[in-house]
Motif scaffolding. Structure first.
Motif, PDB file in Angstrom:
ATOM      1  N   GLU A  53       0.834  -1.205   0.000  1.00  0.00           N
ATOM      2  CA  GLU A  53       0.000   0.000   0.000  1.00  0.00           C
ATOM      3  C   GLU A  53       0.872   1.260   0.000  1.00  0.00           C
ATOM      4  O   GLU A  53       0.605   2.204  -0.751  1.00  0.00           O
ATOM      5  CB  GLU A  53      -0.910  -0.007   1.227  1.00  0.00           C
ATOM      6  CG  GLU A  53      -1.811   1.191   1.325  1.00  0.00           C
ATOM      7  CD  GLU A  53      -2.667   1.192   2.586  1.00  0.00           C
ATOM      8  OE1 GLU A  53      -3.295   2.227   2.847  1.00  0.00           O
ATOM      9  OE2 GLU A  53      -2.713   0.169   3.297  1.00  0.00           O
ATOM     10  N   LEU A  54       1.919   1.271   0.811  1.00  0.00           N
ATOM     11  CA  LEU A  54       2.839   2.411   0.834  1.00  0.00           C
ATOM     12  C   LEU A  54       3.559   2.560  -0.503  1.00  0.00           C
ATOM     13  O   LEU A  54       3.770   3.676  -0.987  1.00  0.00           O
ATOM     14  CB  LEU A  54       3.843   2.263   1.973  1.00  0.00           C
ATOM     15  CG  LEU A  54       3.268   2.390   3.384  1.00  0.00           C
ATOM     16  CD1 LEU A  54       4.307   1.999   4.416  1.00  0.00           C
ATOM     17  CD2 LEU A  54       2.753   3.794   3.633  1.00  0.00           C
ATOM     18  N   TRP A  55       3.947   1.436  -1.104  1.00  0.00           N
ATOM     19  CA  TRP A  55       4.585   1.430  -2.425  1.00  0.00           C
ATOM     20  C   TRP A  55       3.622   2.030  -3.448  1.00  0.00           C
ATOM     21  O   TRP A  55       3.994   2.897  -4.237  1.00  0.00           O
ATOM     22  CB  TRP A  55       4.975   0.004  -2.754  1.00  0.00           C
ATOM     23  CG  TRP A  55       5.685  -0.244  -4.043  1.00  0.00           C
ATOM     24  CD1 TRP A  55       6.038   0.658  -5.005  1.00  0.00           C
ATOM     25  CD2 TRP A  55       6.136  -1.506  -4.514  1.00  0.00           C
ATOM     26  NE1 TRP A  55       6.671   0.019  -6.058  1.00  0.00           N
ATOM     27  CE2 TRP A  55       6.751  -1.314  -5.774  1.00  0.00           C
ATOM     28  CE3 TRP A  55       6.072  -2.800  -4.004  1.00  0.00           C
ATOM     29  CZ2 TRP A  55       7.301  -2.357  -6.508  1.00  0.00           C
ATOM     30  CZ3 TRP A  55       6.626  -3.837  -4.743  1.00  0.00           C
ATOM     31  CH2 TRP A  55       7.235  -3.607  -5.975  1.00  0.00           C
ATOM     32  N   TYR A  56       2.389   1.565  -3.434  1.00  0.00           N
ATOM     33  CA  TYR A  56       1.368   2.067  -4.351  1.00  0.00           C
ATOM     34  C   TYR A  56       1.195   3.586  -4.180  1.00  0.00           C
ATOM     35  O   TYR A  56       1.184   4.337  -5.157  1.00  0.00           O
ATOM     36  CB  TYR A  56       0.044   1.340  -4.095  1.00  0.00           C
ATOM     37  CG  TYR A  56      -1.120   1.880  -4.886  1.00  0.00           C
ATOM     38  CD1 TYR A  56      -1.330   1.476  -6.201  1.00  0.00           C
ATOM     39  CD2 TYR A  56      -2.010   2.790  -4.329  1.00  0.00           C
ATOM     40  CE1 TYR A  56      -2.395   1.972  -6.940  1.00  0.00           C
ATOM     41  CE2 TYR A  56      -3.072   3.292  -5.059  1.00  0.00           C
ATOM     42  CZ  TYR A  56      -3.262   2.878  -6.358  1.00  0.00           C
ATOM     43  OH  TYR A  56      -4.307   3.380  -7.091  1.00  0.00           O
ATOM     44  N   ASN A  57       1.065   4.033  -2.937  1.00  0.00           N
ATOM     45  CA  ASN A  57       0.870   5.460  -2.660  1.00  0.00           C
ATOM     46  C   ASN A  57       2.067   6.296  -3.103  1.00  0.00           C
ATOM     47  O   ASN A  57       1.898   7.390  -3.648  1.00  0.00           O
ATOM     48  CB  ASN A  57       0.587   5.686  -1.176  1.00  0.00           C
ATOM     49  CG  ASN A  57      -0.760   5.141  -0.758  1.00  0.00           C
ATOM     50  OD1 ASN A  57      -1.661   4.958  -1.575  1.00  0.00           O
ATOM     51  ND2 ASN A  57      -0.906   4.851   0.525  1.00  0.00           N
ATOM     52  N   ALA A  58       3.279   5.788  -2.866  1.00  0.00           N
ATOM     53  CA  ALA A  58       4.483   6.525  -3.270  1.00  0.00           C
ATOM     54  C   ALA A  58       4.569   6.618  -4.790  1.00  0.00           C
ATOM     55  O   ALA A  58       4.883   7.682  -5.347  1.00  0.00           O
ATOM     56  CB  ALA A  58       5.725   5.840  -2.714  1.00  0.00           C
TER      57      ALA A  58
END
Length: 168
Positions: free
Chosen positions: A50-55
């Motif tokens: 999720e953090l990867w996607y958001n970044a």
């Protein structure tokens, strides 16, 4: 040393569990072997994905020109086809089984994995012990007035250790 076949920048190589991942810090394209599809879901926790996607979404990186792209490992031209395991159109190799994913395709794949979370099967005794530990922890926290964190920091470790620097 691996060079991004799209923008000719040196890629960052990371080993996350069984996943041999390479990401270009300039165009944010992603490269990993097709036989490691499950490692993307199993070895990278949902929160880290999720953090990867958001970044990646925050970078709003346009897809690089893939017209004359070649395999990152063998230099063979990529051809139009369907991305293995995902069935979406894209550039694929003829020499090996390697994903060559521009930012838009990686966003789509990360979104798919987040929309249908993957959980490793747990035995009934593991579930029972986990419930028991969580129940005792909740009672102790309530007694001392502490709140449980909304997000388990352990779920963010993979992102913070391996991917965060690439996107900053």
């Amino acid at each position: 040393m691996s060079i991004c076949p799209f923008c000719k920048t040196e890629v960052v190589q990371k080993k996350i569990g069984h996943l041999d991942l390479r990401i270009c810090p300039k165009c944010f394209s992603t490269f990993f072997p097709c036989d490691q599809t499950m490692a993307l879901r199993g070895d990278v926790p949902d929160r880290s994905r999720e953090l990867w996607y958001n970044a990646l979404k925050a970078k709003n990186a346009p897809d690089p020109d893939m017209a004359c792209a070649c395999c990152i490992d063998h230099g063979e031209p990529l051809i139009d086809g369907n991305i293995p395991d995902y069935g979406m159109p894209g550039k694929v190799t003829t020499c090996c089984k390697m994903f060559h994913l521009p930012p838009s395709q990686m966003l789509t794949i990360l979104k798919r994995t987040l929309d249908s979370p993957f959980q490793k099967p747990a035995s009934s005794s593991t579930k029972h012990h986990f419930f028991f530990i969580r129940a005792i922890d909740a009672i102790v926290n309530k007694w001392f007035g502490e709140k449980m964190p909304e997000v388990d920091p352990l779920d963010e470790i993979q992102y913070n250790l391996h991917l965060k620097k690439i996107f900053e």
